[in-house]
Design a protein around this motif. Structure first.
Motif, PDB file in Angstrom:
ATOM      1  N   ARG A 317     -16.238 -55.076  19.959  1.00 19.15           N
ATOM      2  CA  ARG A 317     -16.570 -54.151  21.048  1.00 19.15           C
ATOM      3  C   ARG A 317     -15.527 -53.037  21.159  1.00 19.15           C
ATOM      4  O   ARG A 317     -15.860 -51.858  21.218  1.00 19.15           O
ATOM      5  CB  ARG A 317     -16.638 -54.927  22.374  1.00 19.15           C
ATOM      6  N   GLU A 318     -14.258 -53.433  21.169  1.00 20.39           N
ATOM      7  CA  GLU A 318     -13.182 -52.449  21.336  1.00 20.39           C
ATOM      8  C   GLU A 318     -13.165 -51.457  20.173  1.00 20.39           C
ATOM      9  O   GLU A 318     -13.019 -50.250  20.369  1.00 20.39           O
ATOM     10  CB  GLU A 318     -11.833 -53.177  21.442  1.00 20.39           C
ATOM     11  N   GLY A 319     -13.340 -51.971  18.950  1.00 21.79           N
ATOM     12  CA  GLY A 319     -13.333 -51.105  17.769  1.00 21.79           C
ATOM     13  C   GLY A 319     -14.468 -50.100  17.779  1.00 21.79           C
ATOM     14  O   GLY A 319     -14.283 -48.937  17.422  1.00 21.79           O
ATOM     15  N   LEU A 320     -15.667 -50.540  18.202  1.00 21.91           N
ATOM     16  CA  LEU A 320     -16.810 -49.620  18.268  1.00 21.91           C
ATOM     17  C   LEU A 320     -16.604 -48.577  19.363  1.00 21.91           C
ATOM     18  O   LEU A 320     -16.941 -47.409  19.192  1.00 21.91           O
ATOM     19  CB  LEU A 320     -18.113 -50.394  18.491  1.00 21.91           C
ATOM     20  N   ARG A 321     -16.013 -48.994  20.485  1.00 25.60           N
ATOM     21  CA  ARG A 321     -15.753 -48.034  21.566  1.00 25.60           C
ATOM     22  C   ARG A 321     -14.704 -47.000  21.154  1.00 25.60           C
ATOM     23  O   ARG A 321     -14.784 -45.843  21.555  1.00 25.60           O
ATOM     24  CB  ARG A 321     -15.254 -48.776  22.812  1.00 25.60           C
ATOM     25  N   ASN A 322     -13.728 -47.428  20.367  1.00 21.83           N
ATOM     26  CA  ASN A 322     -12.640 -46.524  19.950  1.00 21.83           C
ATOM     27  C   ASN A 322     -13.064 -45.548  18.864  1.00 21.83           C
ATOM     28  O   ASN A 322     -12.388 -44.568  18.594  1.00 21.83           O
ATOM     29  CB  ASN A 322     -11.444 -47.321  19.396  1.00 21.83           C
TER      30      ASN A 322
END
Length: 472
Positions: A317-322
């Motif tokens: 999730r964090e990687g896709l948001r970043n």
């Protein structure tokens, strides 16, 4: 020079075929290892002479203007990936049993003991975005990583540099895979397969076979696209390590050993306990930018590779948001008078344009350029119901115009014969005239750009500039 690492390069006669982005670093690396390096290059222009001077200063022999003659005593050829297998240079090498490696094969052979694993991605479209998403997810998990290969950092630099990586996100083209016989990735994905580069490979079968090499010897997961049976066929044909799994991704509801989408969520039913019953939420569809269908598929493929490597769900999730997509990939430029203007200049083949067109309901389509041997009937038939109008530019625009006449005869078409720098401004003005509020004017050329522009970036820049002039 068989399989396994070549540890002693001292005095080995290596011919590097082609200067360019891969040839120069390969020549420097091999020279640094003690090999006797000769570079052969077809061209003899100012750029080639400049690169040659740099290499000759190190003690490398360079032959410009003759890429077809094999230097005497050659024990190995390291070729630029774009050199076709039927190039005259390779026939005497083949007859003499001289191996031919690409830059990827060289990098693979030069890895240090205990080096980073490779998570590898290929496909006709979406490779770069998927690899960048994957690197972003791996970073979010606290891993030392880089997006390398056909993009970003050169693989040779990543393998030979001082930076230590845990895992590499590797983009590989069909050309690179053709010349990389001993590559064995931790896990790999083929995103999709559509006719492309057939002038190089000679046939769709040969193209698919080269793409399929990415699965050879995979240890953990072969990731494939459930909407593209050809990718699953390649997994079936691959010779993988015992225990390696086939993992599908789908925009629908996933079954066991698959990743997919349920009620606006990206979910994993492959890398969970009791996958018959359980699913793990990874991210929301809204975390994917832009949330066009083909880009959600890219995100699922990246997530599958990251999960195969053991990355926790939160990091996905964090990687896709970043993650921020590159320019010219379905990039929203502006809204003018209720019409959205979108730059997908990177859609340089029919498959990419098809995915781009599928993301919008009503489109004024700007298309054309160099067709590279492609045909447009399937693309136009598929997109016809979405088209408000079409504006055609570039050398091979007649091929698209004829396909529109056959499959979308009611769609108004503007055919622009001019190829000067003002052509894109006129194309955008014509598109504006055809568009209605709520429509999208989409630059998704389905063709290469070099007939009118230096590259697809410059084509996209010209479109964005023209849109800004409309807005002003």
């Amino acid at each position: 020079m068989g399989s396994g690492q070549v540890t002693d390069w001292q005095g080995k006669h290596v011919t590097v075929a082609g200067l360019g982005v891969s040839g120069v670093p390969a020549a420097k690396a091999l020279h640094g290892l003690g090999a006797k390096v000769t570079v052969v290059n077809d061209g003899d222009d100012a750029r080639a002479r400049e690169q040659a001077a740099e290499l000759e200063a190190l003690g490398v022999t360079v032959r410009l203007g003759d890429g077809d003659t094999l230097p005497d005593g050659t024990e190995l050829i390291v070729t630029a990936p774009g050199w076709k297998p039927d190039k005259p240079l390779f026939a005497p090498a083949d007859a003499a049993g001289v191996p031919v490696w690409g830059d990827v094969e060289l990098a693979w052979r030069l890895r240090k003991p205990g080096a980073a694993d490779w998570l590898a991605v290929t496909g006709t479209n979406g490779k770069t975005t998927t690899v960048q998403m994957l690197a972003s997810i791996l970073e979010a998990a606290g891993l030392r990583t880089a997006a390398v290969g056909n993009i970003g950092v050169s693989l040779l630099d990543a393998v030979l540099g001082d930076e230590e990586y845990d895992v590499l996100a590797v983009e590989l083209s069909s050309y690179q895979l053709h010349w990389a016989p001993s590559l064995r990735a931790h896990s790999a994905a083929v995103l999709n397969l559509a006719p492309d580069h057939l002038d190089w490979h000679g046939s769709m079968e040969a193209y698919a076979k080269d793409k399929g090499r990415i699965y050879e010897g995979n240890r953990v997961a072969c990731v494939y696209n459930m909407a593209d049976k050809a990718t699953e066929d390649l997994v079936r044909e691959a010779d993988v390590e015992e225990g390696c799994r086939a993992v599908g991704f789908t925009l629908g509801t996933p079954g066991p050993s698959q990743l997919g989408v349920v009620e606006g969520l990206l979910v994993d039913r492959a890398f969970v306990e009791n996958r018959q019953k359980n699913a793990q939420e990874l991210a929301e569809v809204a975390d994917v930018k832009p949330a066009a269908p083909h880009n959600i598929a890219n995100a699922l493929a990246a997530a599958a590779l990251a999960r195969a490597y053991g990355v926790p769900a939160g990091a996905v999730r964090e990687g896709l948001r970043n993650f921020t997509p590159d320019a010219h990939r379905i990039a929203h430029v502006a809204d003018v008078d209720g019409v959205a203007y979108v730059d997908d200049s990177k859609a340089t083949n029919t498959h990419a344009a098809q995915a781009s067109l599928a993301a919008y309901d009503s489109v004024v389509w700007i298309a054309g350029g160099l067709a590279k041997g492609a045909t447009f009937d399937e693309l136009v038939a598929e997109a016809a119901k979405r088209l408000r109008g079409a504006v055609l530019i570039g050398r091979d625009r007649a091929l698209i115009r004829e396909a529109l006449a056959r499959h979308a005869p009611e769609v108004p078409v503007v055919d622009l014969g001019r190829t000067d720098t003002g052509a894109m401004l006129q194309a955008v003005q014509e598109a504006r005239r055809l568009a209605r509020p709520g429509d999208t004017v989409l630059l998704a050329p389905a063709c290469a750009s070099m007939d009118m522009f230096a590259n697809y970036n410059k084509r996209g820049d010209a479109f964005a500039q023209a849109v800004r002039e409309l807005g002003a």
